[in-house]
Scaffold this active site. Structure first.
Site, short mmCIF file in Angstrom:
data_model
loop_
_atom_site.label_atom_id
_atom_site.label_comp_id
_atom_site.label_asym_id
_atom_site.label_seq_id
_atom_site.Cartn_x
_atom_site.Cartn_y
_atom_site.Cartn_z
N HIS A 185 -3.60 -0.14 14.25
CA HIS A 185 -2.95 0.40 13.04
C HIS A 185 -3.78 1.54 12.44
O HIS A 185 -5.00 1.42 12.34
CB HIS A 185 -2.85 -0.77 12.06
CG HIS A 185 -2.04 -0.51 10.86
ND1 HIS A 185 -2.58 -0.50 9.59
CD2 HIS A 185 -0.71 -0.26 10.71
CE1 HIS A 185 -1.62 -0.27 8.71
NE2 HIS A 185 -0.48 -0.12 9.37
N SER A 200 5.15 0.99 14.54
CA SER A 200 4.63 -0.22 13.89
C SER A 200 5.45 -1.40 14.42
O SER A 200 6.44 -1.19 15.14
CB SER A 200 4.65 -0.09 12.37
OG SER A 200 5.88 -0.42 11.84
N LYS A 238 21.52 7.10 9.76
CA LYS A 238 20.64 8.28 9.84
C LYS A 238 19.17 7.86 9.92
O LYS A 238 18.39 8.40 10.70
CB LYS A 238 20.87 9.17 8.62
CG LYS A 238 22.29 9.69 8.54
CD LYS A 238 22.47 10.55 7.31
CE LYS A 238 23.93 10.93 7.13
NZ LYS A 238 24.14 11.80 5.99
N ASP A 248 5.18 11.68 3.24
CA ASP A 248 4.64 10.54 3.99
C ASP A 248 5.47 9.31 3.68
O ASP A 248 5.38 8.76 2.59
CB ASP A 248 3.19 10.34 3.51
CG ASP A 248 2.47 9.23 4.24
OD1 ASP A 248 2.93 8.82 5.30
OD2 ASP A 248 1.40 8.81 3.75
N MET A 249 6.30 8.88 4.62
CA MET A 249 7.18 7.74 4.31
C MET A 249 7.43 6.83 5.51
O MET A 249 7.39 7.24 6.65
CB MET A 249 8.54 8.24 3.82
CG MET A 249 9.34 8.94 4.90
SD MET A 249 11.11 8.83 4.60
CE MET A 249 11.73 9.16 6.26
N ALA A 250 7.73 5.57 5.19
CA ALA A 250 8.25 4.63 6.18
C ALA A 250 9.73 4.94 6.36
O ALA A 250 10.37 5.47 5.45
CB ALA A 250 8.06 3.20 5.68
N GLY A 260 3.96 14.65 -2.37
CA GLY A 260 2.49 14.54 -2.42
C GLY A 260 1.93 14.85 -3.80
O GLY A 260 0.78 14.51 -4.09
P1 NAI Z 1 6.88 6.17 -0.75
O1 NAI Z 1 8.29 5.67 -0.78
O2 NAI Z 1 5.98 5.77 -1.85
O3 NAI Z 1 6.90 7.77 -0.68
C1 NAI Z 1 7.59 8.45 0.33
C2 NAI Z 1 7.49 9.95 0.13
O4 NAI Z 1 8.34 10.32 -0.94
C3 NAI Z 1 6.11 10.46 -0.22
O5 NAI Z 1 5.83 11.60 0.53
C4 NAI Z 1 6.17 10.81 -1.69
O6 NAI Z 1 5.36 11.94 -1.98
C5 NAI Z 1 7.63 11.17 -1.83
N1 NAI Z 1 8.10 10.88 -3.20
C6 NAI Z 1 8.22 9.65 -3.77
N2 NAI Z 1 8.69 9.79 -5.03
C7 NAI Z 1 8.84 11.12 -5.25
C8 NAI Z 1 9.32 11.91 -6.34
N3 NAI Z 1 9.67 11.35 -7.50
N4 NAI Z 1 9.36 13.23 -6.19
C9 NAI Z 1 8.98 13.81 -5.03
N5 NAI Z 1 8.53 13.13 -3.96
C10 NAI Z 1 8.48 11.81 -4.08
O7 NAI Z 1 6.19 5.79 0.66
P2 NAI Z 1 6.46 4.56 1.63
O8 NAI Z 1 7.63 4.83 2.48
O9 NAI Z 1 6.46 3.31 0.82
O10 NAI Z 1 5.12 4.59 2.53
C11 NAI Z 1 3.86 4.23 1.97
C12 NAI Z 1 2.73 4.45 2.96
O11 NAI Z 1 2.84 3.51 3.99
C13 NAI Z 1 2.65 5.81 3.62
O12 NAI Z 1 1.35 6.31 3.47
C14 NAI Z 1 2.94 5.53 5.10
O13 NAI Z 1 2.24 6.39 6.00
C15 NAI Z 1 2.44 4.12 5.21
N6 NAI Z 1 3.02 3.41 6.36
C16 NAI Z 1 2.24 3.21 7.46
C17 NAI Z 1 2.72 2.50 8.54
C18 NAI Z 1 1.87 2.31 9.75
O14 NAI Z 1 2.26 1.52 10.61
N7 NAI Z 1 0.76 2.96 9.90
C19 NAI Z 1 4.07 1.93 8.54
C20 NAI Z 1 4.82 2.25 7.35
C21 NAI Z 1 4.30 2.94 6.29
#
Ligand code: NAI
Length: 350
Positions: free
Chosen positions: A116, A140, A224, A174-176, A306
């Site tokens: 991971h 993942s 999608k 950066d999102m799941a 970001g």
């Molecule tokens: P999230 O839903 O908190 O954010 C997703 C994206 O939306 C971000 O880029 C954020 O900047 C943007 N965003 C959110 N609210 C916003 C707003 N009001 N205005 C503009 N942009 C906005 O992220 P999520 O999906 O919960 O992921 C969290 C972390 O988990 C990430 O760092 C991801 O890389 C990590 N992750 C890692 C996995 C792995 O296996 N390594 C698997 C799944 C997630």
């Protein structure tokens, strides 16, 4: 309680070293976990250390990995991570991709056999800080149904892209690809609360609001998001020859075995297209124009991806440090390496 950056990072680093990780790998992993935690991604911060420590201790992460780098063309290569800690493998892969993109304009670098790698925005941001544009994807473990399906097939398969601007701002998306992380379902269970009907499904693939009936998560935006999570798995799994789809190893199945995961970085030098300075100026213009737009009621402002993460980081330090839950700090400060809680854990059980 609030910790300084240095204290949080040092505690995490020391814990993983106590579990058996070598210092340079513990340093990189603790740095990226801190990057994530200070930006408000607490799900990918200190809370992960006990699980990593158990896996390191039980042999499921190679502590002296033999990385092998194979350049497969002027713009492509594969880094085999020998199931070393994913953070180091992903960072090394991005270093190779940055070097290659600066030399040849484009780089497509796969990382095979890794564990991971946490918040993948860290790796795309690395490229943006070198004046490059990047996208990264990783696999993942299976916990989401394909659109219309009944069984978990894909993981939360995240996507991140990043781009520089002409000023101090960096766009980092950066999102799941699932509507919600599994941790949010557990949170609702622990509070005795229901979940919105668009978060998850039961064994028949029907939407559920009772968090105890959840059998799988669902992709964002229906069919999608399902297409996007499939794309992630094609780029970071099928293309690299590592297990794909439902064959991707489970995070908790057997902590003594390597996970054999894949990740893919694609990096582009804007100089080869519109030109670096023009690109960066246009990106600053994009961020300005979005920020100046009148916000809809209840939104306050239109943010670029970001922006809020950096605001959360700055606010945390202005308020005296990074918030970490007390039990986690107790564990990090204790002599315990792990509490044997993760091996063979059933993700969907209480
Ligand atoms: P999230 O839903 O908190 O954010 C997703 C994206 O939306 C971000 O880029 C954020 O900047 C943007 N965003 C959110 N609210 C916003 C707003 N009001 N205005 C503009 N942009 C906005 O992220 P999520 O999906 O919960 O992921 C969290 C972390 O988990 C990430 O760092 C991801 O890389 C990590 N992750 C890692 C996995 C792995 O296996 N390594 C698997 C799944 C997630």
């Amino acid at each position: 309680m609030r910790l300084s950056r240095n204290e949080l990072k040092t505690l995490m680093k020391n814990k993983m070293m106590a579990a058996g990780l070598k210092e340079e790998h513990a340093e990189v992993t603790a740095e990226i976990l801190t990057w994530s935690h200070e930006r408000g991604y607490a799900s990918h911060g200190a809370v992960r250390v006990e699980y990593y420590s158990e896996r390191i201790f039980k042999g499921g992460i190679t502590t002296e990995p033999n990385f092998t780098w194979k350049e497969t063309g002027p713009c492509s290569g594969i880094l085999d991570g020998d199931n070393g800690i994913g953070y180091v493998v992903a960072q090394e892969g991005m270093k190779k991709a940055i070097e290659m993109a600066k030399k040849n304009g484009v780089a497509v670098v796969g990382m095979a056999n890794m564990s991971h790698s946490g918040s993948i925005g860290y790796y795309s941001e690395m490229a943006a800080k070198e004046d490059l544009v990047a996208i990264t994807f990783c696999q993942s473990d299976p916990m989401a149904v394909p659109y219309g399906g009944t069984e978990p097939y894909y993981g939360t398969n995240p996507i991140s892209f990043a781009a520089p601007t002409a000023d101090e701002r960096t766009v980092v998306f950066d999102m799941a690809t699932t509507v919600q992380a599994w941790g949010k379902i557990l949170d609702k269970r622990s509070k005795g609360a229901s979940i919105p009907a668009d978060w998850a499904v039961d064994e028949k693939g029907a939407p559920v609001t009772d968090p105890h009936l959840v059998n799988a998560l669902v992709p964002i935006a229906g069919a999608k998001g399902y297409g996007l999570m499939m794309m992630v798995d094609i780029f970071s799994g099928v293309l690299l020859g590592v297990p794909f789809g439902k064959h991707v190893s489970s995070m908790y199945h057997d902590l003594s075995q390597g996970r054999c995961l894949g990740q893919m970085h694609i990096v582009i030098d804007p100089e080869r297209f519109v030109g670096l300075e023009k690109f960066k100026q246009s990106m600053s213009q994009v961020c300005d124009e979005l920020g100046e737009m009148p916000a809809a009621e209840g939104y306050g402002k239109v943010y670029y991806p970001g922006e809020r993460a950096v605001m959360r980081r700055d606010k945390a330090y202005a308020e005296g440090g990074i918030e970490v839950v007390d039990e986690l700090v107790e564990y990090l400060r204790s002599d315990a390496i792990h509490f044997d809680r993760y091996d063979h854990k059933n993700r969907f059980a209480d």
